[in-house]
Design an enzyme around this catalytic site. Structure first.
Site, PDB file in Angstrom:
ATOM      1  N   ILE A  47       0.155  -4.814   7.463  1.00 36.75           N
ATOM      2  CA  ILE A  47      -0.459  -4.873   8.781  1.00 36.75           C
ATOM      3  C   ILE A  47      -1.021  -3.474   9.035  1.00 36.75           C
ATOM      4  O   ILE A  47      -0.328  -2.478   8.845  1.00 36.75           O
ATOM      5  CB  ILE A  47       0.563  -5.298   9.863  1.00 36.75           C
ATOM      6  CG1 ILE A  47      -0.085  -5.375  11.252  1.00 36.75           C
ATOM      7  CG2 ILE A  47       1.780  -4.401   9.901  1.00 36.75           C
ATOM      8  CD1 ILE A  47       0.848  -5.941  12.338  1.00 36.75           C
ATOM      9  N   SER A  48      -2.294  -3.391   9.397  1.00 39.64           N
ATOM     10  CA  SER A  48      -2.952  -2.090   9.557  1.00 39.64           C
ATOM     11  C   SER A  48      -2.349  -1.300  10.717  1.00 39.64           C
ATOM     12  O   SER A  48      -1.791  -1.869  11.657  1.00 39.64           O
ATOM     13  CB  SER A  48      -4.446  -2.270   9.806  1.00 39.64           C
ATOM     14  OG  SER A  48      -5.077  -2.861   8.699  1.00 39.64           O
ATOM     15  N   LYS A  49      -2.495   0.022  10.642  1.00 35.88           N
ATOM     16  CA  LYS A  49      -2.065   0.887  11.746  1.00 35.88           C
ATOM     17  C   LYS A  49      -2.765   0.470  13.035  1.00 35.88           C
ATOM     18  O   LYS A  49      -3.957   0.133  13.001  1.00 35.88           O
ATOM     19  CB  LYS A  49      -2.472   2.343  11.471  1.00 35.88           C
ATOM     20  CG  LYS A  49      -1.802   3.021  10.322  1.00 35.88           C
ATOM     21  CD  LYS A  49      -2.380   4.429  10.246  1.00 35.88           C
ATOM     22  CE  LYS A  49      -1.783   5.222   9.113  1.00 35.88           C
ATOM     23  NZ  LYS A  49      -2.287   6.607   9.113  1.00 35.88           N
TER      24      LYS A  49
END
Length: 213
Positions: A59-61
């Site tokens: 999950i991206s920042k």
């Protein structure tokens, strides 16, 4: 967890990092990121870090999600029309996008992640979000043309299918390997006169792959 308080703190940090689009900030405030990660990682959900979601994916920042969606919405205060989201993953970015667009098609090539995103999103009952299992490199021609296309995986270049499916006046935001051999954030605006391509800061996303699995 008082997720409202920690989300508010996350949004303040995003503002400190230069995110100014009111719609993006409101969407980041609204979506509960801890519901999209494993329970064991929930206490890290609002830190500015990417987290594993299985199958070598992340999950991206929050700062990366906010940056890409702000680029997508730049210059528009009203909601976007139809948007294509490539790489659903756990469904978090698609959920945020659902607050910024009238309709979102989100594609995932890994069946187990598509199923996980569906489970994660079920409780939210997001009526304008459609989850699709398929090869994201081919886009989704049935929903085209799109006002915006955003991708959470980077290849050697932006697939032609995405450019073909972008509406005139639309914008595409995706990581891609540039002439320097490094992955950068790339913005493509499709105008009546042709394509306008901008190469922005270096980024690090999982590789864009074809096919389904």
């Amino acid at each position: 967890m008082d997720s409202v308080a920690v989300r508010t703190a996350m949004v303040r940090k995003l503002q400190g990092q230069g995110i100014v689009h009111a719609g993006v900030l409101a969407a980041m405030q609204a979506v509960e990121r801890h519901r999209f990660v494993d329970t064991a990682l929930a206490n890290q959900a609002y830190e500015d870090t990417s987290l594993p979601i299985g199958l070598g994916q992340t999950i991206s920042k929050p700062s990366v999600v906010a940056r890409m969606l702000e680029l997508l919405c730049q210059g528009r205060e009203e909601k976007l029309g139809r948007v294509l989201d490539i790489g659903t993953g756990c469904g978090y970015q698609a959920a945020v996008l659902s607050h910024l667009a009238r309709e979102v098609y989100s594609m995932e090539r890994l069946r187990s992640l598509n199923d996980k995103a569906r489970d994660n999103l079920r409780a939210f009952r997001v009526a304008n979000l459609h989850l699709l299992f398929g090869d994201g490199m081919l886009g989704y021609a049935q929903g085209a043309p799109y006002a915006g296309i955003v991708a959470a995986a980077g290849g050697n270049d932006v697939p032609q299918a995405w450019i073909d499916q972008l509406a005139v006046g639309g914008r595409l935001v995706a990581p891609a390997v540039t002439t320097h051999g490094q992955q950068h954030l790339v913005v493509i605006d499709k105008t009546a006169q042709g394509l306008v391509r901008s190469v922005l800061e270096p980024v690090l996303f999982v590789p864009l792959k074809s096919g389904i699995a």
